[in-house]
Design a protein around this motif. Structure first.
Motif, PDB file in Angstrom:
ATOM      1  N   TYR A 102      54.686  22.803  64.824  1.00  0.00           N
ATOM      2  CA  TYR A 102      54.064  21.503  65.069  1.00  0.00           C
ATOM      3  C   TYR A 102      53.698  21.259  66.519  1.00  0.00           C
ATOM      4  O   TYR A 102      53.070  20.247  66.841  1.00  0.00           O
ATOM      5  CB  TYR A 102      54.953  20.373  64.533  1.00  0.00           C
ATOM      6  CG  TYR A 102      56.349  20.297  65.123  1.00  0.00           C
ATOM      7  CD1 TYR A 102      56.582  19.688  66.354  1.00  0.00           C
ATOM      8  CD2 TYR A 102      57.440  20.796  64.419  1.00  0.00           C
ATOM      9  CE1 TYR A 102      57.858  19.594  66.879  1.00  0.00           C
ATOM     10  CE2 TYR A 102      58.725  20.703  64.932  1.00  0.00           C
ATOM     11  CZ  TYR A 102      58.924  20.102  66.161  1.00  0.00           C
ATOM     12  OH  TYR A 102      60.201  20.009  66.681  1.00  0.00           O
ATOM     13  N   VAL A 103      54.072  22.158  67.409  1.00  0.00           N
ATOM     14  CA  VAL A 103      53.652  22.071  68.806  1.00  0.00           C
ATOM     15  C   VAL A 103      52.668  23.196  69.092  1.00  0.00           C
ATOM     16  O   VAL A 103      52.948  24.369  68.821  1.00  0.00           O
ATOM     17  CB  VAL A 103      54.853  22.183  69.775  1.00  0.00           C
ATOM     18  CG1 VAL A 103      54.361  22.368  71.208  1.00  0.00           C
ATOM     19  CG2 VAL A 103      55.741  20.958  69.682  1.00  0.00           C
ATOM     20  N   ASN A 132      50.150  19.673  66.199  1.00  0.00           N
ATOM     21  CA  ASN A 132      49.507  20.841  65.618  1.00  0.00           C
ATOM     22  C   ASN A 132      49.413  20.868  64.096  1.00  0.00           C
ATOM     23  O   ASN A 132      48.811  21.791  63.557  1.00  0.00           O
ATOM     24  CB  ASN A 132      50.276  22.089  66.085  1.00  0.00           C
ATOM     25  CG  ASN A 132      49.424  23.348  66.106  1.00  0.00           C
ATOM     26  OD1 ASN A 132      48.232  23.293  66.400  1.00  0.00           O
ATOM     27  ND2 ASN A 132      50.050  24.470  65.810  1.00  0.00           N
ATOM     28  N   VAL A 133      49.989  19.884  63.399  1.00  0.00           N
ATOM     29  CA  VAL A 133      50.018  20.008  61.940  1.00  0.00           C
ATOM     30  C   VAL A 133      49.565  18.756  61.197  1.00  0.00           C
ATOM     31  O   VAL A 133      49.513  18.756  59.965  1.00  0.00           O
ATOM     32  CB  VAL A 133      51.431  20.413  61.434  1.00  0.00           C
ATOM     33  CG1 VAL A 133      51.816  21.782  61.955  1.00  0.00           C
ATOM     34  CG2 VAL A 133      52.476  19.382  61.821  1.00  0.00           C
ATOM     35  N   GLU A 134      49.244  17.680  61.916  1.00  0.00           N
ATOM     36  CA  GLU A 134      48.781  16.487  61.209  1.00  0.00           C
ATOM     37  C   GLU A 134      47.625  15.862  61.982  1.00  0.00           C
ATOM     38  O   GLU A 134      46.683  16.547  62.339  1.00  0.00           O
ATOM     39  CB  GLU A 134      49.943  15.503  60.978  1.00  0.00           C
ATOM     40  CG  GLU A 134      50.756  15.120  62.194  1.00  0.00           C
ATOM     41  CD  GLU A 134      51.869  14.138  61.858  1.00  0.00           C
ATOM     42  OE1 GLU A 134      52.664  14.400  60.941  1.00  0.00           O
ATOM     43  OE2 GLU A 134      51.951  13.084  62.541  1.00  0.00           O
ATOM     44  N   GLY A 135      47.612  14.563  62.167  1.00  0.00           N
ATOM     45  CA  GLY A 135      46.546  13.925  62.924  1.00  0.00           C
ATOM     46  C   GLY A 135      45.204  14.006  62.236  1.00  0.00           C
ATOM     47  O   GLY A 135      45.083  13.829  61.027  1.00  0.00           O
ATOM     48  N   GLU A 136      44.184  14.309  63.024  1.00  0.00           N
ATOM     49  CA  GLU A 136      42.815  14.307  62.514  1.00  0.00           C
ATOM     50  C   GLU A 136      42.527  15.500  61.613  1.00  0.00           C
ATOM     51  O   GLU A 136      41.543  15.503  60.878  1.00  0.00           O
ATOM     52  CB  GLU A 136      41.827  14.309  63.686  1.00  0.00           C
ATOM     53  CG  GLU A 136      41.968  13.145  64.636  1.00  0.00           C
ATOM     54  CD  GLU A 136      42.934  13.406  65.783  1.00  0.00           C
ATOM     55  OE1 GLU A 136      42.968  12.611  66.729  1.00  0.00           O
ATOM     56  OE2 GLU A 136      43.678  14.431  65.727  1.00  0.00           O
ATOM     57  N   TYR A 137      43.369  16.532  61.673  1.00  0.00           N
ATOM     58  CA  TYR A 137      43.120  17.738  60.883  1.00  0.00           C
ATOM     59  C   TYR A 137      43.905  17.719  59.572  1.00  0.00           C
ATOM     60  O   TYR A 137      44.360  18.749  59.096  1.00  0.00           O
ATOM     61  CB  TYR A 137      43.499  18.986  61.689  1.00  0.00           C
ATOM     62  CG  TYR A 137      42.607  19.271  62.882  1.00  0.00           C
ATOM     63  CD1 TYR A 137      41.591  18.397  63.256  1.00  0.00           C
ATOM     64  CD2 TYR A 137      42.781  20.414  63.644  1.00  0.00           C
ATOM     65  CE1 TYR A 137      40.783  18.655  64.348  1.00  0.00           C
ATOM     66  CE2 TYR A 137      41.977  20.685  64.744  1.00  0.00           C
ATOM     67  CZ  TYR A 137      40.985  19.796  65.094  1.00  0.00           C
ATOM     68  OH  TYR A 137      40.190  20.057  66.182  1.00  0.00           O
TER      69      TYR A 137
END
Length: 352
Positions: A102-103, A132-137
């Protein structure tokens, strides 16, 4: 005394990954011999060629095979004739998510022999901590009425408190070991729900670090300030999309995206972490022998540091810097050295 031994899953992938990963392997072999530990490479033919042959970027038991490794070293993913939704979402992104990486850590500084294209770029020394694993993606969304006039697409950003807290903590810990300054990238003046939530959680999390200064800057202003005064920044914490864009920008400020490394980190070490250059598969120069291997070598150095081989990690990156200081530079940095030239020079430097 038992010799330290590590297993590294090696995925050259596509394009120039097929050239820079062998370069990294040669340099890793040299530094491992010098520092008296062993590296066993499990080389995997996963990528677009496999997709054309078998209809999948990786085999069904791929995650089980990767889980047996201590770390993963990836070259590049992507081919012009295959959609990114197949290549990246068939290999890179599932690895990040399955192994809770996730980083996404992306350090950048000006390396010897390189001239920054901007004033003040000679003092750039920062690290981007990208969620690195959520958000906008996220995978939440879809398309309706394909091919019709009313065709529509919906893409949902997903931010969780756990996800933001843990990446902010990583940034706070990193800043405490560096210059003690965290900048949070935001766009809370225009994105009304997720970005104010990001701001609140980052602020609450970093409040536990009294010796770390913090600020939040709107992403457009932050991009401008990076160009105008890159040396003021230390650690930048950002969402998935913003961190992705900013890291390409900082690489350009330091001379070339060809030198930029990244680590997809599982901080708890429950799963292997994955290390890769930022540059992608670069199909326009693939197969020409001119690809810059420095991003891959720097990523390999990050991998060694993550494995606990700090002296070897410093030796590898220091050897890269020493060679660059002598003027052994690929054409993206204004030189005429080939991939093989840089590899040979670095391995020779390691050997002393």
């Amino acid at each position: 005394m038992t010799r330290r031994q590590y297993t590294v899953a090696l995925i050259p992938g596509d394009g120039i990954g097929q050239e820079v990963v062998p370069s990294a392997r040669a340099c890793l072999d040299a530094v491992a011999t010098k520092h008296h530990f062993g590296l066993e490479f499990d080389e995997l033919d996963w990528g677009s060629a496999r997709y054309r042959r078998d209809g999948a970027m990786m085999p069904e038991d791929g995650f089980d095979r990767l889980a047996a490794s201590d770390a993963i070293l990836l070259g590049a993913v992507g081919e012009p004739d295959i959609p990114d939704t197949v290549t990246l979402w068939g290999l890179l992104i599932p690895i990040r998510r399955t192994f809770h990486q996730y980083v996404n850590l992306r350090p950048m500084r000006l390396l010897p022999g390189v001239t920054s294209p901007v004033r003040g770029g000679e003092n750039i020394d920062l690290a981007i901590v990208r969620e690195n694993v959520e958000g906008e993606y996220s995978e939440v969304g879809g398309r309706m009425y394909r091919g019709r006039p009313e065709e529509s697409a919906v893409q949902e950003s997903v931010f969780t408190r756990v996800g933001v807290e843990r990446v902010a903590r990583y940034a706070g810990d990193l800043a405490a070991r560096r210059r003690g300054f965290v900048t949070s990238a935001t766009k809370s003046n225009g994105i009304v729900h997720t970005m104010p939530f990001w701001d609140e959680v980052v602020e609450q999390t970093l409040a536990a670090y009294p010796d770390v200064r913090r600020e939040q800057i709107l992403i457009d202003a932050l991009a401008a300030r990076l160009v105008l005064d890159p040396s003021r920044f230390d650690v930048i914490v950002a969402s998935n999309l913003f961190g992705d864009i900013l890291s390409d920008l900082t690489a350009a400020l330091a001379g070339s995206i060809g030198i930029a490394p990244s680590g997809n980190i599982n901080p708890e070490r429950d799963h292997p972490s994955m290390f890769e250059p930022v540059h992608g598969s670069a199909p326009d120069i693939a197969g020409k022998g001119v690809a810059n291997p420095v991003g891959q070598l720097w990523a390999a150095s990050m991998m060694l540091e993550h494995l606990g081989e700090q002296e070897a990690a410093a030796d590898l990156l220091g050897s890269v810097e020493a060679v660059m200081a002598k003027g052994v530079l690929t054409r993206d940095l204004g030189g005429d050295a080939s991939t093989a030239d840089v590899t040979a020079a670095v391995t020779e430097q390691i050997g002393g």
